[in-house]
Design a protein around this motif. Structure first.
Motif, PDB file in Angstrom:
ATOM      1  N   ILE A   9      52.981 -12.653 -30.349  1.00 48.12           N
ATOM      2  CA  ILE A   9      52.941 -11.291 -30.164  1.00 48.12           C
ATOM      3  C   ILE A   9      54.099 -10.931 -29.027  1.00 48.12           C
ATOM      4  CG2 ILE A   9      51.851  -9.282 -29.568  1.00 48.12           C
ATOM      5  CD1 ILE A   9      49.493 -10.497 -30.990  1.00 48.12           C
ATOM      6  N   ARG A  10      53.704 -11.736 -27.936  1.00 48.03           N
ATOM      7  CA  ARG A  10      55.065 -11.568 -26.984  1.00 48.03           C
ATOM      8  C   ARG A  10      56.364 -11.657 -27.285  1.00 48.03           C
ATOM      9  NH1 ARG A  10      53.515 -14.374 -21.322  1.00 48.03           N
ATOM     10  NH2 ARG A  10      51.667 -13.265 -21.858  1.00 48.03           N
ATOM     11  N   ARG A  19      57.562 -11.371 -30.332  1.00 47.50           N
ATOM     12  CA  ARG A  19      57.899 -10.313 -31.257  1.00 47.50           C
ATOM     13  C   ARG A  19      58.424  -9.008 -30.665  1.00 47.50           C
ATOM     14  NH1 ARG A  19      53.383  -9.692 -35.775  1.00 47.50           N
ATOM     15  NH2 ARG A  19      54.493  -7.734 -36.429  1.00 47.50           N
ATOM     16  N   SER A  20      57.429  -8.859 -29.650  1.00 44.08           N
ATOM     17  CA  SER A  20      57.467  -7.526 -28.759  1.00 44.08           C
ATOM     18  C   SER A  20      58.885  -7.619 -27.859  1.00 44.08           C
ATOM     19  CB  SER A  20      56.289  -7.369 -27.707  1.00 44.08           C
ATOM     20  OG  SER A  20      55.169  -7.235 -28.266  1.00 44.08           O
ATOM     21  N   SER A  73      61.941  -6.847 -30.790  1.00 42.43           N
ATOM     22  CA  SER A  73      61.569  -5.637 -31.114  1.00 42.43           C
ATOM     23  C   SER A  73      62.356  -4.754 -29.801  1.00 42.43           C
ATOM     24  CB  SER A  73      60.289  -5.012 -31.400  1.00 42.43           C
ATOM     25  OG  SER A  73      60.238  -3.983 -31.693  1.00 42.43           O
ATOM     26  N   ALA A  74      61.882  -5.132 -28.678  1.00 46.89           N
ATOM     27  CA  ALA A  74      62.222  -3.911 -27.615  1.00 46.89           C
ATOM     28  C   ALA A  74      64.155  -4.316 -27.379  1.00 46.89           C
ATOM     29  CB  ALA A  74      61.654  -4.394 -26.227  1.00 46.89           C
ATOM     30  N   ALA A 107      58.213  -5.422 -34.697  1.00 51.95           N
ATOM     31  CA  ALA A 107      57.519  -4.933 -33.858  1.00 51.95           C
ATOM     32  C   ALA A 107      55.677  -5.372 -33.948  1.00 51.95           C
ATOM     33  CB  ALA A 107      57.494  -3.364 -33.453  1.00 51.95           C
ATOM     34  N   ALA A 108      55.129  -5.465 -32.967  1.00 49.95           N
ATOM     35  CA  ALA A 108      53.571  -5.806 -32.908  1.00 49.95           C
ATOM     36  C   ALA A 108      53.023  -4.722 -33.268  1.00 49.95           C
ATOM     37  CB  ALA A 108      53.410  -6.680 -31.436  1.00 49.95           C
ATOM     38  N   CYS A 109      53.465  -3.460 -32.334  1.00 52.23           N
ATOM     39  CA  CYS A 109      53.077  -2.180 -32.591  1.00 52.23           C
ATOM     40  C   CYS A 109      53.877  -1.335 -33.266  1.00 52.23           C
ATOM     41  CB  CYS A 109      51.910  -1.665 -31.350  1.00 52.23           C
ATOM     42  SG  CYS A 109      51.452  -0.127 -31.701  1.00 52.23           S
ATOM     43  N   ARG A 113      54.002   2.464 -31.365  1.00 51.12           N
ATOM     44  CA  ARG A 113      54.686   2.348 -30.167  1.00 51.12           C
ATOM     45  C   ARG A 113      55.989   2.282 -30.373  1.00 51.12           C
ATOM     46  NH1 ARG A 113      51.465  -1.234 -26.263  1.00 51.12           N
ATOM     47  NH2 ARG A 113      49.792  -0.069 -26.884  1.00 51.12           N
ATOM     48  N   ALA A 114      56.630   1.316 -30.829  1.00 57.07           N
ATOM     49  CA  ALA A 114      57.949   1.059 -31.375  1.00 57.07           C
ATOM     50  C   ALA A 114      58.647   2.260 -31.768  1.00 57.07           C
ATOM     51  CB  ALA A 114      58.175  -0.312 -32.107  1.00 57.07           C
TER      52      ALA A 114
END
Length: 312
Positions: A3-4, A6-7, A10-11, A199-201, A204-205
């Motif tokens: 998850i980290r 992926r975040s 994505s960012a 994105a994990a979320c 939020r993304a």
């Protein structure tokens, strides 16, 4: 993929997309709006009725006519007396439909000449000929029976628009914009889709993407405003700054609209994504109560699935 990771990925992708969005709008404006002769002429056409532009044209053409007239010995003594008549005649000419047609034709010819010079390898200055306007002024002065009007020479008066020494630098920049005008917006969309996909979320993304796009649009609008101030500040005092400002505003209309479109769409997407969290929070759970009938036809003496005890 964790998850980290992926975040973080994505960012990075979404940040690149938000950065490329205003740059892509700028490149597309230069490649498809400024470089299109029809759009350029349509954009410049309303300026024929702008008082500041009319005054600048009257001063420029009047000065060119007087320079030609002043070289003639028989006219030189009357230069101070003829000058106001010439200026008034040119200004009067700028209010006619003939001037509007000449303005459109001159802008079309000028734009074609600039594009040809930017796409050609020859080092030659881009010039505009004022002879057609001078001929119209001479005809108007002759109709008003101004002395010596018939002796005004109608010669090809070339005014440099792009000096030859600046063409190489402008040509390279133009070629870069032609390529970037297509690829930068496409790359921004690809990065945005990829960033949302990993994105994990995603909610939020999506919110961050909307806010970043709005911020990029606001920065683009600010850059257009600052560019206007710097452009007018660098002009010499002899140049009509109100006329130059009117031309700048007309040419950047599409760019300003694109910047505010990015702001509006970005804020709308961010707001919709932010409100979706409350919609999910208040969504009621489905009723899981199940009634089991007894063999006698009434409710069974068993607790329901919702935890409420049956009545004996």
């Amino acid at each position: 993929m964790s998850i980290r990771l992926r975040s973080a990925l994505s960012a990075a992708l979404l940040a690149l997309a938000c950065l490329l969005a205003p740059c892509g709008a700028l490149a597309a404006w230069a490649a498809y709006d400024l470089a299109d002769t029809g759009r350029y002429v349509s954009t410049m056409a309303p300026l024929a009725g702008d008082p500041a532009v009319q005054g600048a044209v009257a001063d420029t053409v009047g000065a060119q006519v007087m320079d030609e007239v002043g070289d003639r010995p028989e006219v030189r003594p009357m230069r101070s007396a003829v000058g106001p008549y010439v200026h008034d005649a040119v200004r009067s000419f700028t209010r006619t439909e003939t001037f509007r047609a000449a303005w459109d034709s001159a802008n079309r010819a000028l734009h074609d000449a600039v594009l040809h010079a930017l796409r050609d390898d020859r080092e030659r200055a881009v010039r505009v000929d004022l002879a057609p306007v001078t001929a119209q002024v001479k005809r108007r002065l002759t109709d008003q029976h101004m002395p010596l009007a018939a002796r005004i020479p109608v010669e090809h008066t070339a005014v440099d628009v792009l000096p030859a020494q600046d063409l190489d630098r402008l040509r390279k920049g133009f070629h870069v914009l032609e390529v970037a005008g297509f690829w930068l917006p496409l790359t921004a969309v690809v990065f945005a889709v990829a960033g949302l996909a990993v994105a994990a979320c995603r909610r939020r993304a999506l919110t961050a993407t909307g806010l970043g796009t709005a911020l990029g649009g606001a920065c683009l609008a600010l850059a257009v405003a600052v560019g206007r101030r710097l452009t007018l500040a660098d002009l010499p005092e002899a140049v009509h700054r109100p006329a130059a400002g009117a031309v700048y505003d007309a040419l950047t209309t599409t760019l300003r609209e694109a910047s505010w479109l990015l702001v509006t769409v970005g804020l709308a997407v961010a707001l919709a994504a932010w409100l979706s969290r409350f919609h999910r929070a208040v969504t009621p759970l489905p009723d899981l109560t199940v009634t089991i009938e007894s063999p006698t036809g009434g409710p069974a003496d068993h607790p329901s699935l919702t935890g409420t005890s049956g009545t004996a």
